[in-house]
Design a protein around this motif. Structure first.
Motif, PDB file in Angstrom:
ATOM      1  N   MET A   1       0.953  -1.302  -0.009  1.00 38.32           N
ATOM      2  CA  MET A   1      -0.022  -0.061   0.019  1.00 38.32           C
ATOM      3  C   MET A   1       0.868   1.302  -0.012  1.00 38.32           C
ATOM      4  N   ILE A   2       2.015   1.147   0.622  1.00 33.65           N
ATOM      5  CA  ILE A   2       2.919   2.206   0.673  1.00 33.65           C
ATOM      6  C   ILE A   2       3.431   2.685  -0.813  1.00 33.65           C
ATOM      7  N   ARG A   3       3.812   1.426  -1.404  1.00 36.35           N
ATOM      8  CA  ARG A   3       4.505   1.330  -2.798  1.00 36.35           C
ATOM      9  C   ARG A   3       3.390   2.136  -3.756  1.00 36.35           C
ATOM     10  N   ASP A   4       2.116   1.567  -3.656  1.00 42.59           N
ATOM     11  CA  ASP A   4       1.001   2.017  -4.527  1.00 42.59           C
ATOM     12  C   ASP A   4       0.624   3.819  -4.174  1.00 42.59           C
ATOM     13  N   LEU A   5       0.713   4.095  -2.845  1.00 45.40           N
ATOM     14  CA  LEU A   5       0.728   5.515  -2.490  1.00 45.40           C
ATOM     15  C   LEU A   5       1.758   6.347  -3.449  1.00 45.40           C
ATOM     16  N   VAL A   6       2.887   5.816  -3.269  1.00 45.18           N
ATOM     17  CA  VAL A   6       4.221   6.463  -3.889  1.00 45.18           C
ATOM     18  C   VAL A   6       4.157   6.905  -5.448  1.00 45.18           C
ATOM     19  N   GLU A   7       3.437   5.667  -5.884  1.00 42.50           N
ATOM     20  CA  GLU A   7       3.152   5.424  -7.568  1.00 42.50           C
ATOM     21  C   GLU A   7       2.182   6.561  -7.822  1.00 42.50           C
TER      22      GLU A   7
ATOM     23  N   GLU B   1       2.841   2.398  12.881  1.00 41.00           N
ATOM     24  CA  GLU B   1       3.687   3.058  14.086  1.00 41.00           C
ATOM     25  C   GLU B   1       4.708   3.900  13.355  1.00 41.00           C
ATOM     26  N   GLY B   2       5.069   3.588  12.226  1.00 42.14           N
ATOM     27  CA  GLY B   2       6.324   4.478  11.469  1.00 42.14           C
ATOM     28  C   GLY B   2       7.637   3.439  11.298  1.00 42.14           C
ATOM     29  N   SER B   3       7.640   3.157   9.837  1.00 42.50           N
ATOM     30  CA  SER B   3       8.795   2.248   9.476  1.00 42.50           C
ATOM     31  C   SER B   3       9.209   2.989   8.161  1.00 42.50           C
ATOM     32  N   THR B   4      10.346   2.236   7.709  1.00 42.61           N
ATOM     33  CA  THR B   4      10.909   2.802   6.376  1.00 42.61           C
ATOM     34  C   THR B   4      10.642   1.639   5.396  1.00 42.61           C
ATOM     35  N   VAL B   5       9.762   2.102   4.400  1.00 38.29           N
ATOM     36  CA  VAL B   5       9.582   0.921   3.165  1.00 38.29           C
ATOM     37  C   VAL B   5      10.511   1.272   1.701  1.00 38.29           C
ATOM     38  N   ASN B   6      10.994   0.168   1.291  1.00 35.80           N
ATOM     39  CA  ASN B   6      11.578   0.524   0.092  1.00 35.80           C
ATOM     40  C   ASN B   6      10.764   0.199  -1.036  1.00 35.80           C
ATOM     41  N   THR B   7      10.853   1.364  -1.868  1.00 36.92           N
ATOM     42  CA  THR B   7       9.841   1.368  -3.077  1.00 36.92           C
ATOM     43  C   THR B   7      10.865   1.359  -4.260  1.00 36.92           C
ATOM     44  N   ARG B   8      10.467   1.454  -5.367  1.00 37.87           N
ATOM     45  CA  ARG B   8      11.237   1.652  -6.684  1.00 37.87           C
ATOM     46  C   ARG B   8      11.547   2.844  -6.729  1.00 37.87           C
TER      47      ARG B   8
ATOM     48  N   MET C   1      13.546   5.008  -0.508  1.00 37.25           N
ATOM     49  CA  MET C   1      13.153   4.530   0.733  1.00 37.25           C
ATOM     50  C   MET C   1      12.305   5.585   1.327  1.00 37.25           C
ATOM     51  N   VAL C   2      10.997   5.119   1.759  1.00 32.96           N
ATOM     52  CA  VAL C   2       9.920   6.028   2.317  1.00 32.96           C
ATOM     53  C   VAL C   2       9.504   5.853   3.650  1.00 32.96           C
ATOM     54  N   ARG C   3       9.548   6.919   4.619  1.00 29.15           N
ATOM     55  CA  ARG C   3       9.389   6.676   5.744  1.00 29.15           C
ATOM     56  C   ARG C   3       7.717   6.973   6.302  1.00 29.15           C
ATOM     57  N   THR C   4       7.057   5.990   6.954  1.00 33.15           N
ATOM     58  CA  THR C   4       5.777   6.188   7.130  1.00 33.15           C
ATOM     59  C   THR C   4       5.303   6.793   8.436  1.00 33.15           C
ATOM     60  N   ASP C   5       6.440   7.309   9.270  1.00 28.98           N
ATOM     61  CA  ASP C   5       5.902   8.058  10.509  1.00 28.98           C
ATOM     62  C   ASP C   5       4.807   9.012  10.613  1.00 28.98           C
ATOM     63  N   HIS C   6       4.901   9.906   9.531  1.00 29.97           N
ATOM     64  CA  HIS C   6       3.754  10.877   9.391  1.00 29.97           C
ATOM     65  C   HIS C   6       2.685  10.525   8.443  1.00 29.97           C
ATOM     66  N   ILE C   7       2.585   9.663   7.792  1.00 28.46           N
ATOM     67  CA  ILE C   7       1.244   9.159   6.835  1.00 28.46           C
ATOM     68  C   ILE C   7       0.153   9.186   7.938  1.00 28.46           C
ATOM     69  N   LEU C   8      -0.976   9.783   7.489  1.00 24.72           N
ATOM     70  CA  LEU C   8      -2.147   9.862   8.423  1.00 24.72           C
ATOM     71  C   LEU C   8      -3.020   8.572   7.850  1.00 24.72           C
ATOM     72  N   PHE C   9      -3.407   7.600   8.902  1.00 27.25           N
ATOM     73  CA  PHE C   9      -4.231   6.431   8.548  1.00 27.25           C
ATOM     74  C   PHE C   9      -5.551   6.679   9.151  1.00 27.25           C
ATOM     75  N   ILE C  10      -6.560   6.440   8.234  1.00 23.63           N
ATOM     76  CA  ILE C  10      -7.899   6.652   8.555  1.00 23.63           C
ATOM     77  C   ILE C  10      -8.556   5.288   8.334  1.00 23.63           C
TER      78      ILE C  10
END
Length: 460
Positions: free
Chosen positions: A101-107, A303-310, A313-322
């Protein structure tokens, strides 16, 4: 993130234009969005410590949970992704990798930023495209050579300069014809580069089958020559195709990627629907182990982690989850404690009744009644809905929701389609171009369905 952010009150007012009721949920998301701006305006050291206040929306289907999140993202021009939590369990223990889902969001963010950058260079791309089109319409003669060659090699005599001057005059004449639209009916042949495509490699891992988007042509770089294709199109279409191609060339993709990753990290919104489907019941067997496993997989992302995308690297610490769910058989407290703590704000959305349905049909900017009136007007048919007809439609929707499955405002779609079925079919051939829909018309069309509960289960 908008440089001139809206206040929570202004956010609620804008959401009111599209969503009826649900004031508590609107307040919660408005505060969450404003908190982002507040975080970005505190000291950098402290801003890293402030985590987003994620939200759980509790309510039946069709009451506006997804629409609130989607409209919120549009207000802030944020990358927005809606994904069903049940996607991660639909094939048993394998499921889909939660990091996808993080990779999709970056795309999505990359496409969004690229479109914005192309818009900025639109006028420049149009100028270059026009010159290319003029080269196609009036190719330079080989014997004439270039102006630079004439200047460097020798001083041209007047007789040599005349053909060049004549060509320039002809070119300007064709340019004028182009601007006046006198060449719109003419066909030209274009040779354009094909979009890179090729077989995609799927990676099999312990988390499941994840498409990493690895393109063979990208992997081997320029080993494969870039394919060209020829097209025969009219001049206006050719100008548009060339402008798009030039806009792509003018965009700096490194800059786009960097901006997209920053936008995801600072203002990305992920809407996790059907989160109640990954909550296990009290039974000690079945897919509950898998469901709890999905919760534990989601935990580090939320919680906040680092995801490897194409794209890096993307940090998820401040993404808002609803997140949202009906929570009929379960409750939010059935989530694992660690995940519960990451969704501190909980709002309950109200079920919709007749009064809300009347307002949904008429008040929002995209109200259903307005949609159908506009669609029928394309056929030259003028639809007129009386007030008692709207009341009757709302009443039928409320009754059917009570008797069968309560699907909220989505019931209005099924009822409106059934109600206007004959008009939608006959509209192009109708002699009478003005149709008034009153309460009697509504009752006539829907009476049998409302009375026959079994029939309404199939049709509505």
């Amino acid at each position: 993130m908008s440089s001139n952010p809206l206040t929570p009150r202004q956010i609620v007012e804008k959401l009111d234009k599209y969503i009826i009721g649900q004031h508590d949920a609107k307040r919660a998301v408005a505060i969450a969005l404003r908190n982002r701006w507040r975080r970005q305006n505190v000291s950098k050291e402290l801003s890293e410590e402030i985590s987003p206040k994620n939200i759980i929306m509790i309510g039946p289907t069709g009451v506006g949970k997804t629409e609130i999140a989607r409209r919120l993202a549009k207000l802030d021009n944020s990358p927005f992704l809606k994904i069903e939590a049940s996607k991660f369990t639909e094939v048993g223990y394998v499921g889909r990798d939660v990091e996808s889902m993080i990779r999709d969001l970056v795309e999505l963010a990359v496409n969004m930023v690229r479109a914005e950058e192309q818009e900025k260079v639109k006028s420049k791309a149009a100028e270059i495209a026009e010159e290319r089109l003029l080269d196609i319409l009036l190719p330079p003669k080989p014997a004439e050579g270039k102006v630079s060659d004439l200047i460097v090699d020798r001083t041209p005599e007047i007789s040599d300069a005349e053909p060049l001057q004549q060509t320039d005059t002809t070119r300007e004449k064709i340019r004028r014809f182009l601007h006046e639209g006198r060449l719109d009916g003419r066909f030209v042949e274009l040779e354009i580069s094909e979009t890179k495509s090729g077989p995609m490699i799927e990676i099999f891992s312990s988390s499941g089958v994840e498409d990493m988007g690895l393109n063979i042509k990208e992997m081997f770089g320029n080993i494969f020559p870039q394919k060209k294709k020829r097209m025969r199109v009219k001049v206006p279409e050719a100008l548009e195709i060339l402008a798009q191609e030039e806009a792509q060339k003018l965009v700096d993709m490194d800059k786009v990627t960097k901006a997209a990753i920053e936008r995801v990290e600072q203002s990305g919104i992920i809407f996790l629907d059907e989160i109640d489907k990954i909550v296990g019941s009290d039974t000690p067997h079945g897919p509950d182990v898998s469901r709890e496993g999905v919760q534990r997989d989601l935990l580090p992302i939320v919680e906040g982690s680092t995801v490897n995308t194409r794209y890096g690297m993307v940090r998820t610490d401040h993404i808002l989850f609803i997140s949202a769910g009906a929570f009929i058989a379960t409750k939010p407290s059935d989530l694992i404690p660690e995940l519960q703590g990451r969704f501190p704000i909980r709002v309950e959305l109200d079920s919709l009744g007749k009064e809300e349905f009347v307002r949904i049909l008429t008040e929002p900017h995209n109200a259903l009644i307005k949609q159908y009136i506009e669609m029928m007007s394309t056929e030259g048919v003028r639809l007129i809905f009386s007030e008692d007809a709207i009341e009757e439609i709302a009443e039928v929707a409320a009754v059917v929701n009570e008797r069968t499955e309560n699907i909220g405002a989505r019931r209005l779609y099924t009822i409106m389609e059934t109600l206007l079925d004959d008009i939608s079919f006959d509209a192009p051939d109708m002699e009478e171009k003005e149709v008034t829909i009153d309460a009697d018309y509504v009752r006539e069309k829907l009476e049998n369905i409302v009375e026959d509960e079994d029939l309404s289960r199939y049709i509505l």
